[in-house]
Write an enzyme that holds these catalytic residues in place. Structure first.
Site, PDB file in Angstrom:
ATOM      1  N   ARG A  46      13.014  -3.100 -10.535  1.00 38.45           N
ATOM      2  CA  ARG A  46      13.302  -2.260  -9.367  1.00 38.45           C
ATOM      3  C   ARG A  46      12.200  -1.224  -9.205  1.00 38.45           C
ATOM      4  O   ARG A  46      11.779  -0.892  -8.114  1.00 38.45           O
ATOM      5  CB  ARG A  46      14.672  -1.576  -9.490  1.00 38.45           C
ATOM      6  CG  ARG A  46      14.971  -0.771  -8.262  1.00 38.45           C
ATOM      7  CD  ARG A  46      16.326  -0.032  -8.201  1.00 38.45           C
ATOM      8  NE  ARG A  46      17.307  -0.351  -9.168  1.00 38.45           N
ATOM      9  CZ  ARG A  46      17.498   0.354 -10.301  1.00 38.45           C
ATOM     10  NH1 ARG A  46      16.768   1.421 -10.564  1.00 38.45           N
ATOM     11  NH2 ARG A  46      18.430  -0.012 -11.145  1.00 38.45           N
ATOM     12  N   TYR A  98      11.105   3.529  17.811  1.00 37.80           N
ATOM     13  CA  TYR A  98      11.758   2.252  17.493  1.00 37.80           C
ATOM     14  C   TYR A  98      13.287   2.447  17.481  1.00 37.80           C
ATOM     15  O   TYR A  98      13.792   3.402  16.879  1.00 37.80           O
ATOM     16  CB  TYR A  98      11.248   1.779  16.122  1.00 37.80           C
ATOM     17  CG  TYR A  98      11.892   0.518  15.636  1.00 37.80           C
ATOM     18  CD1 TYR A  98      11.622  -0.705  16.248  1.00 37.80           C
ATOM     19  CD2 TYR A  98      12.762   0.530  14.558  1.00 37.80           C
ATOM     20  CE1 TYR A  98      12.212  -1.863  15.800  1.00 37.80           C
ATOM     21  CE2 TYR A  98      13.358  -0.635  14.100  1.00 37.80           C
ATOM     22  CZ  TYR A  98      13.085  -1.827  14.732  1.00 37.80           C
ATOM     23  OH  TYR A  98      13.674  -2.982  14.286  1.00 37.80           O
ATOM     24  N   ASP A 170       4.434   6.108  12.094  1.00 36.01           N
ATOM     25  CA  ASP A 170       4.804   4.695  12.079  1.00 36.01           C
ATOM     26  C   ASP A 170       3.656   3.940  12.757  1.00 36.01           C
ATOM     27  O   ASP A 170       3.490   4.001  13.977  1.00 36.01           O
ATOM     28  CB  ASP A 170       6.134   4.509  12.823  1.00 36.01           C
ATOM     29  CG  ASP A 170       6.616   3.060  12.831  1.00 36.01           C
ATOM     30  OD1 ASP A 170       5.778   2.152  12.628  1.00 36.01           O
ATOM     31  OD2 ASP A 170       7.816   2.828  13.046  1.00 36.01           O
ATOM     32  N   LYS A 195       5.881  -7.206  10.628  1.00 38.33           N
ATOM     33  CA  LYS A 195       5.180  -7.462  11.877  1.00 38.33           C
ATOM     34  C   LYS A 195       3.746  -7.955  11.579  1.00 38.33           C
ATOM     35  O   LYS A 195       3.589  -9.001  11.011  1.00 38.33           O
ATOM     36  CB  LYS A 195       5.204  -6.200  12.736  1.00 38.33           C
ATOM     37  CG  LYS A 195       6.601  -5.518  12.783  1.00 38.33           C
ATOM     38  CD  LYS A 195       7.688  -6.357  13.437  1.00 38.33           C
ATOM     39  CE  LYS A 195       9.084  -5.810  13.195  1.00 38.33           C
ATOM     40  NZ  LYS A 195       9.304  -4.431  13.575  1.00 38.33           N
TER      41      LYS A 195
HETATM   42  C1  LIG Z   1      10.260  -3.466  13.203  1.00 37.96           C
HETATM   43  C2  LIG Z   1       9.928  -2.033  13.238  1.00 37.96           C
HETATM   44  C3  LIG Z   1      10.502  -1.139  12.325  1.00 37.96           C
HETATM   45  C4  LIG Z   1      11.550  -1.565  11.309  1.00 37.96           C
HETATM   46  O1  LIG Z   1      11.073  -2.471  10.386  1.00 37.96           O
HETATM   47  P1  LIG Z   1      11.950  -3.632   9.701  1.00 37.96           P
HETATM   48  O2  LIG Z   1      10.979  -4.315   8.826  1.00 37.96           O
HETATM   49  O3  LIG Z   1      12.485  -4.487  10.804  1.00 37.96           O
HETATM   50  O4  LIG Z   1      13.055  -2.952   8.967  1.00 37.96           O
HETATM   51  C5  LIG Z   1      10.113   0.193  12.399  1.00 37.96           C
HETATM   52  N1  LIG Z   1       9.201   0.614  13.311  1.00 37.96           N
HETATM   53  C6  LIG Z   1       8.651  -0.224  14.211  1.00 37.96           C
HETATM   54  C7  LIG Z   1       7.671   0.302  15.193  1.00 37.96           C
HETATM   55  C8  LIG Z   1       8.992  -1.566  14.202  1.00 37.96           C
HETATM   56  O5  LIG Z   1       8.444  -2.392  15.111  1.00 37.96           O
END
Ligand SMILES: *Cc1c(COP(=O)(O)O)cnc(C)c1O
Length: 381
Positions: A46, A98, A170, A195
């Site tokens: 972990r 998001y 982000d 992504k």
């Molecule tokens: C998809 C996304 C998230 C969340 O990520 P997950 O891997 O789906 O938990 C956060 N911020 C943005 C801009 C995203 O596109």
């Protein structure tokens, strides 16, 4: 080292026991100790796993950071940042972040006594009036989802530093190939590795990168204490994905540009959101802080008609209807009913997420085929 070379090699060493060129998937929960408390740096998976360590070192290098931590999802990574706070603390964040981040902030952490201000961050000066003695964190996303607005990272960072606030960015939509927020003064960079980093729509993962050792240690403590750690197979998939990040991003950017221009000249289209247009809000800042404009393009059909958006979304053949983005294949998403459905309609529309808005994640297929697909779907609208 330049970006593409780092993507392949930074932090990645051939396995010393076998010479395997690919980082092994260390599918283990625990590690043998020579003597109680004496081990090779790995005690329990972990806290640490060698496949994860290789990926963390690789991503840290791509963001020009010293430290990275991988989480079981992007939301797991966001959650760890908010866990740095305590009841009574306040956060300043964007008004079109998001949807999942908005849901976590408003539905999970507001009841715990953390206050969030969802404001216009595109005018950095606007931030100052929301800062008080309880403010601890600015959480910003750029380009934003889905209207691709641009936050001036250096300007927001200057305000954060002057007021002793943490700044977290982000960076999911840009990827480290296009933008490196730590270089512009951010304290923490977050990615949904689901992504562009993973890039093949086959893994869910999150990551946090920082240059500050004490901050990294607090985040590592939260990760180990709360348990949002990714599995080693997922780490392997993201290591593999990143090896082509620079090649994929070049193709995403080229195709995104072509699609954005095609849409803009089409008589059935209303607004097109793509930060590469010279008249796009934030274009000058995007040019300053990004290397290119990315593969995300959003648009409305004339009249912002819900039915027309549905007809487009159900008549494309190469673009497929799905949430998520950043994979090699092109996707279309209807934010109002899909990714942004958890945001109240009134707030959604204030941020431009109207019923007629569609978001494209332009993939790496041949762009002539993508445009032909859009053309035939628009003919049915
Ligand atoms: C998809 C996304 C998230 C969340 O990520 P997950 O891997 O789906 O938990 C956060 N911020 C943005 C801009 C995203 O596109």
């Amino acid at each position: 080292m330049k970006f593409g070379t780092k993507a392949l090699h930074a932090g990645i060493e051939p396995d010393p026991t076998t010479g395997a060129i690919m980082t092994p998937i260390f599918q283990t929960s625990t590690y043998v100790q020579e003597y109680p408390g004496v081990h090779k740096g790995y005690a329990y998976a972990r806290g640490k796993n060698p496949t994860r360590t290789a990926l963390e070192n690789n991503i840290a290098a791509l963001e020009n950071g010293q430290h990275a931590l991988c989480f079981s999802s992007g939301m797991g990574a966001v959650d760890a940042v908010i866990k740095l706070l305590k009841p009574g603390d306040e956060v300043i964040t964007g008004d079109d972040i998001y949807g999942g981040s908005y849901r976590m902030f408003s539905k999970i952490y507001e009841p715990f006594g953390i206050k969030f201000h969802y404001i216009n961050l595109y005018d950095a000066e606007n931030i100052k009036s929301y800062i008080n003695a309880n403010t601890k964190l600015i959480w910003a996303e750029t380009p934003t989802n889905p209207t691709l607005k641009i936050v001036d990272i250096a300007a927001v960072s200057a305000i954060a530093k002057a007021n002793n606030l943490l700044l977290a960015i982000d960076n999911t939509f840009a990827s480290p190939y296009l933008q490196n927020p730590l270089d512009m003064g951010a304290d923490i960079v977050m990615h949904s590795a689901t992504k562009y980093l993973g890039g093949h729509s086959d893994v869910v993962m999150g990551v946090l990168i920082t240059n500050e050792k004490a901050l990294h240690e607090r985040l590592a403590f939260i990760l180990n204490s709360c348990g949002a750690n990714p599995g080693p197979m997922d780490c392997f998939l993201v290591i593999r994905g990143i090896k082509t990040l620079h090649l994929r991003m070049k193709a995403h950017c080229e195709n995104g540009k072509a699609v954005a221009h095609y849409l803009r000249n089409h008589p059935k289209i209303g607004k097109v959101y793509w930060p590469g247009f010279e008249d796009a809000a934030g274009h000058e800042i995007a040019k300053k802080q990004m290397r290119d404009f990315g593969g995300m393009v959003s648009f409305t059909l004339k009249g912002d008609d819900f039915e027309a958006a549905m007809r487009f979304a159900t008549n494309v053949h190469i673009f497929t209807l799905a949430e998520s983005l950043g994979g090699v294949e092109s996707l279309v998403n209807h934010p109002a009913t899909m990714t942004h459905a958890s945001i109240p309609k009134e707030e959604r529309e204030k941020a431009g997420v109207v019923d007629g808005l569609l978001r494209l994640s332009v993939g790496v297929e041949d762009v002539e085929d993508l445009i032909a697909d859009i053309e035939q779907a628009l003919a049915k609208v």
